[in-house]
Design an enzyme around this catalytic site. Structure first.
Site, PDB file in Angstrom:
ATOM      1  N   GLY A  44      28.202  49.308 -20.466  1.00 18.57           N
ATOM      2  CA  GLY A  44      28.165  48.936 -21.880  1.00 18.57           C
ATOM      3  C   GLY A  44      27.462  49.980 -22.731  1.00 18.57           C
ATOM      4  O   GLY A  44      27.898  50.301 -23.848  1.00 18.57           O
ATOM      5  N   CYS A  45      26.395  50.534 -22.198  1.00 14.72           N
ATOM      6  CA  CYS A  45      25.621  51.530 -22.946  1.00 14.72           C
ATOM      7  C   CYS A  45      26.404  52.837 -23.069  1.00 14.72           C
ATOM      8  O   CYS A  45      26.320  53.527 -24.094  1.00 14.72           O
ATOM      9  CB  CYS A  45      24.279  51.760 -22.267  1.00 14.72           C
TER      10      CYS A  45
END
Length: 158
Positions: A44-45
């Site tokens: 996600g990052c």
């Protein structure tokens, strides 16, 4: 003490990638997007950082600097930035001073276990150093576009 909308964001200095430090007050005259992410090099990052990276020219055109922050050490941040070709600084906030200033450390659950971690959050600071917008509990998909639109609107209104 934490930040609040419409109020000046207290100054801070943090270790940044590129063997530098970043001091918020040195960015006055430009808008600043500070986004907090839980952990470098996680899916996600990586997606979120890539979305900001891919829109950097548009943020530049809106006189807006992008800064990413997590609790990772500077070596992890350097590796993450290099591997993903991020075109903006990442801050290492191991002591959580910046995280606490923006109140993004929250109790989270992972696999049934509770732990303190960064709640994915983004803040838009105006050119005078005041907090203009905040997004908490961010979902990655479409987020960078929403932040860009807010930065463009704020810049146009100046």
């Amino acid at each position: 003490m934490s930040v609040s909308l419409g109020q000046p964001v207290p100054d801070f200095t943090a270790t940044a990638t590129g063997d530098t430090t970043l001091t918020l007050s040195e960015l006055r005259g430009q808008q600043v997007v500070i986004y907090f992410y839980p952990k470098a090099s996680t899916p996600g990052c990586t997606t979120e950082g890539g979305d900001f990276r891919d829109r950097k020219a548009a943020f530049d055109a809106a006189n807006t600097v992008i800064v990413g922050v997590s609790r990772d050490g500077i070596r992890a941040q350097e590796n993450f930035k290099a591997k993903q070709d991020f075109n903006f600084p990442l801050l290492s906030d191991k002591d959580e001073a910046v995280c606490k200033l923006f109140d993004v450390i929250k109790l989270k659950k992972l696999y049934g276990k509770e732990h303190l971690g960064i709640e994915r959050s983004t803040f838009l600071i105006d050119a005078d150093g005041k907090l203009a917008r905040e997004w908490r509990g961010v979902k990655v998909k479409g987020h960078a576009d929403e932040v860009l639109e807010a930065a463009q609107a704020l810049h146009a209104g100046q």
